[in-house]
Scaffold this motif. Structure first.
Motif, short mmCIF file in Angstrom:
data_model
loop_
_atom_site.label_atom_id
_atom_site.label_comp_id
_atom_site.label_asym_id
_atom_site.label_seq_id
_atom_site.Cartn_x
_atom_site.Cartn_y
_atom_site.Cartn_z
N CYS A 26 0.86 -1.19 0.00
CA CYS A 26 0.00 0.00 0.00
C CYS A 26 0.89 1.23 0.00
O CYS A 26 2.11 1.13 0.05
N ILE A 40 -1.28 4.16 8.64
CA ILE A 40 -2.09 2.97 8.37
C ILE A 40 -3.19 3.33 7.36
O ILE A 40 -3.55 4.50 7.20
N CYS A 41 -3.68 2.31 6.67
CA CYS A 41 -4.74 2.49 5.69
C CYS A 41 -5.56 1.21 5.67
O CYS A 41 -5.20 0.23 6.32
N PRO A 42 -6.65 1.17 4.91
CA PRO A 42 -7.47 -0.05 4.89
C PRO A 42 -6.70 -1.30 4.47
O PRO A 42 -7.02 -2.39 4.93
N ALA A 45 -4.19 -2.31 7.39
CA ALA A 45 -4.94 -2.58 8.62
C ALA A 45 -5.85 -3.80 8.43
O ALA A 45 -6.60 -4.16 9.34
N MET A 47 -8.50 -4.36 6.40
CA MET A 47 -9.96 -4.18 6.26
C MET A 47 -10.47 -5.11 5.16
O MET A 47 -9.79 -5.31 4.13
N PRO A 87 -2.50 -10.24 17.35
CA PRO A 87 -3.11 -8.92 17.14
C PRO A 87 -2.31 -7.98 16.24
O PRO A 87 -2.89 -7.07 15.64
N LEU A 146 0.11 -0.33 14.34
CA LEU A 146 0.24 -0.98 13.02
C LEU A 146 1.12 -0.19 12.04
O LEU A 146 1.12 -0.48 10.85
#
Lengths: 484, 98
Positions: A26, A40-42, A45, A47, A87, A146
Motif C-alpha cells: 500500500c 495505516i490504511c485499509p 490494517a 480491512m 493482534p 500498526l
C-alpha cells in the motif's frame, strides 16, 4: 576440553527492512518514529475487501541485494499466505514467499581474518515479505501499533555453513555492509531494521551427520547473536558429553540472564497452512529489468577489498578492516588520494581513525576530523616537519574539537601546540653535546662496548628537546659524536 | 490420490486453527458438510494431471506494481476511531502474553 571434540553447525535467517518510502502492498509511509497508527490504511490494517498492490521499489531493492549476493533471480516468483493469529497481524496472515522465492542460491564472501583466510557462506534463498505491527503489553491489555505492519522485509537465509559465533558475527557485518552499499537498508539494528533467527546444532568432530537443530529467536543485536550462539553451543556440547539427548525446539534468547530458554508451546503455532496468495498474480521479473538493475550496481565491499589489495597494495586483512564499514573505506580513499604513502594512510585509518570512531560511539563523520586534516598531518610527517607521535597528538586534539563542533585546521593546531619537529642539525648537535657532557660515565661504558646505551642517549636527547627533535637526525648526530 | 478422510478430530483441529468454538451438534453437521464438499471437489481426481504444473493463477501478465511513493491515507484516522477499544493512539486488545 570436551568442546574440541565437537563441531558447531550454524545457519542464519536475517530479516531486514528495505529502505522504501512506501509499504510493500500500500502507499503508507514507512517512516520510523511516527506517532502510533499514524501510517495505516485499509490495506495494511486488514480491512475486508481491500487488495494488495506490490511496490516496484521494494522488488528493485531485493533484486539489487540478490545480484550483490550472486543469487539466481527467478523470472517468476510467487507470494504465499502464512496464516496465524496475533493482534499485530490484522489480516490473520502474512504475505510472504514460500515455495518460489525471488532469489535462489547465492553466496557471501567474508573478509579475510588475521591469517588471511577468507570464507564463503552459501545462501539458500532471499525472499520478500511484509512485516507485522508492534505489540506493547501493559497491565491487563496489549496495545497494538500498526505503523510497521506491511513494511517490506527481505529474508536472507544462509546454508548451515558457519562454524563459530565469530564467523556468524563476521557474516552479519558483511551482510549489513552489502545492504548499505546497495542502498537496500540502513542496517540499523536498534530500530529493528535488522533482525536475526539462528539455527544451531553440534556434532562430534569429523562426523558427516547433522545433530539435532535448535532455533533461537528474538535476536536483535550482533552482540546478542554471538553470545546466544556461544551459550547454545556450550549447552548442547555439555548435554551430549553427559550422554543426554537433545530435542529439536525453538528457544528464546533471554538478554537479561544471557541464556537461551525453551519457548512455551503456546508461544508458537507450527501449522501456518501456506498457500499461494490468491490476491496477487505471480511476480514476473523480465530479464531486461534484471540487466538494468545489474548495470546500476555500485561497487560492493568484496570488490572494494580486491581493488584495495590489487591497486593500492594493501594486505588482505588490512583491506578487510578498511572495508568493514562504507564510511571508513570512503575516509581511507579520501586520505590515500592526498598522501604519497598509501600504507601509512591505511595504518592511520586502522589505528587512529578507528580508535576515535569506536571510543566516541558516534557515526564516523561526527567522531573524526575530516580526511583533509588527517592528510595535512600525514604530509607534514612525510616532509619531516612533525613526528608521527606529534601527528597523533594533533589528530586527537582535532577529533576532540570536531566532536564538540569545532573545526580547526591541522596546520593551525600543530602551530598552536608547538608540535613542529626540529630537524636543524646545529640545534640537535647542541642538545647532544649537553647530554654527552653530563653523562660521561655512561659514554665511557658505551665506548667500552655497552651498545645498548645508544637507545638511552637518543631517548634523553628527545626528552630534553620536548619530543620535537627529528629522531633520524638525532640518531645520525649521536652516532657521529660517539664514534669520534 | 487418497481421498481426505473427514473425521471429528480433523473438524476439531480446523476449528481450533480458525479460532472457532463449536458445539457438538455443529461439529457433527460440519463433519458431514465438509465430507460432501471434499467429495464434490474430488471429482477432479478423475482427470490425469500428472503432466500439468500446478496452476495458482490464470493471469499471464504478472502482478501489477505501484511506484514507491508514500501517500497518507485519510481513512487511517477513521480506522483507529472505529476500533472497539482504544488507548490513546493504540488499538487495545486483551493481553496476549502472561
Amino acid at each position: 576440553m570436551a568442546s574440541d571434540n565437537y563441531e558447531a553447525i550454524i545457519g542464519l535467517e536475517v530479516h531486514t527492512h528495505l529502505a522504501t518510502r512506501a509499504k510493500l502492498f500500500c502507499g503508507c509511509s514507512t517512516a520510523f518514529g511516527a506517532p502510533p497508527n499514524q501510517n495505516i490504511c485499509p490495506v495494511c490494517a486488514g480491512m475486508p475487501g481491500t487488495l494488495p498492490v506490490l511496490n516496484r521499489g521494494a522488488v528493485e531493492l531485493a533484486l539489487r541485494v540478490g545480484l550483490a549476493m550472486s543469487c539466481e533471480i527467478a523470472f517468476e516468483s510467487v507470494f504465499a499466505r502464512k496464516s496465524y493469529f496475533y493482534p499485530d497481524l490484522p489480516k490473520g496472515y502474512q504475505i510472504t514467499q514460500y515455495e518460489l522465492p525471488l532469489c535462489r542460491g547465492g553466496r557471501v564472501e567474508l573478509p579475510p581474518d588475521r591469517e588471511g583466510r577468507s570464507r564463503t557462506v552459501r545462501l539458500t534463498r532471499i525472499h520478500l515479505e511484509e512485516d507485522a505491527g508492534k505489540n506493547i503489553h501493559t497491565g491487563g491489555a496489549s496495545l497494538v501499533d500498526l505503523n510497521r505492519a506491511g513494511v517490506p522485509l527481505l529474508e536472507i537465509v544462509s546454508e548451515p555453513d558457519l562454524r563459530t559465533a565469530q564467523e556468524a558475527g563476521a557474516y552479519l557485518r558483511e551482510l549489513r555492509e552489502i545492504l548499505r552499499y546497495t542502498g537496500a537498508s540502513d542496517g540499523r539494528m536498534e530500530e529493528g531494521s535488522l533482525r536475526c533467527d539462528v539455527n544451531v546444532s553440534v556434532r562430534p568432530a569429523g562426523s558427516e551427520q547433522y545433530g539435532v537443530k535448535v532455533e533461537i529467536k528474538n535476536l536483535n543485536s550482533f552482540r546478542f547473536v554471538e553470545r546466544a550462539i556461544e551459550y547454545e553451543v556450550g549447552r548442547q556440547i555439555e548435554a551430549l558429553a553427559a550422554g543426554a539427548t537433545l530435542t529439536q525446539e525453538t528457544r528464546l534468547w533471554d538478554a537479561g540472564r544471557s541464556v537461551t530458554r525453551p519457548m512455551r508451546s503456546k508461544e508458537f503455532a507450527d501449522d501456518y497452512r501456506y498457500f499461494p496468495e490468491p490476491d496477487l498474480p505471480p511476480l514476473v521479473v523480465a530479464p531486461a529489468w534484471v540487466a538494468q538493475v545489474r548495470a546500476k550496481m555500485p561497487e560492493l565491499p568484496a570488490e572494494r577489498r580486491t581493488r584495495f589489495t590489487r591497486e593500492l597494495g594493501l594486505g588482505p586483512y588490512e583491506a578487510g578492516v578498511l572495508t568493514q564499514q562504507r564510511e571508513l573505506a570512503d575516509y581511507f580513499e579520501a586520505l590515500a588520494a592526498q598522501v604519497t604513502n598509501r600504507r601509512s594512510a591505511a595504518n592511520w585509518v586502522m589505528t587512529e581513525v578507528l580508535r576515535f570512531a569506536n571510543e566516541s560511539n558516534k557515526p564516523l563523520a561526527e567522531a573524526v576530523s575530516p580526511a583533509v586534516e588527517a592528510a595535512a598531518l600525514l604530509r607534514m610527517v612525510e616532509a619531516q616537519q612533525i613526528s608521527l607521535n606529534a601527528a597523533k597528538t594533533a589528530f586527537a586534539a582535532l577529533c576532540a574539537g570536531w566532536q564538540k563542533g569545532e573545526h580547526k585546521s591541522a596546520t593551525d593546531l600543530v602551530a598552536e601546540l608547538g608540535l613542529t619537529q626540529v630537524s636543524d642539525e646545529a640545534e640537535i648537535a647542541a642538545a647532544c653535546d649537553r647530554l654527552l657532557a653530563s653523562e660521561s660515565v655512561k659514554v665511557a661504558e658505551y665506548r667500552a662496548g655497552r651498545d645498548k646505551l645508544f637507545g638511552f642517549f637518543v631517548g634523553q636527547v628527545m626528552k630534553a628537546m620536548g619530543g620535537r627533535a627529528n629522531p633520524k637526525v638525532v640518531n645520525q648526530v649521536l652516532r657521529r659524536k660517539l664514534q669520534s | 490420490m487418497a481421498r481426505l478422510e473427514i473425521d471429528s478430530a480433523l473438524v476439531e483441529r480446523v476449528a481450533r486453527l480458525a479460532r472457532l468454538e463449536l458445539t457438538e451438534a455443529e461439529a457433527d453437521r460440519l463433519k458431514t458438510e465438509l465430507a460432501e464438499i471434499v467429495d464434490y471437489v474430488g471429482q477432479l481426481d478423475e482427470l490425469d494431471t500428472s503432466t500439468v504444473s500446478p496452476t495458482t493463477q490464470v493471469s499471464e501478465s504478472g502482478t501489477p506494481m505501484r511506484e514507491d511513493e508514500a501517500q497518507p491515507d485519510p481513512a487511517g484516522a477513521e480506522i483507529l476511531a472505529g476500533a472497539p477499544e482504544r488507548e490513546g493512539r493504540f488499538f487495545k486488545v486483551p493481553r496476549i502474553v502472561e
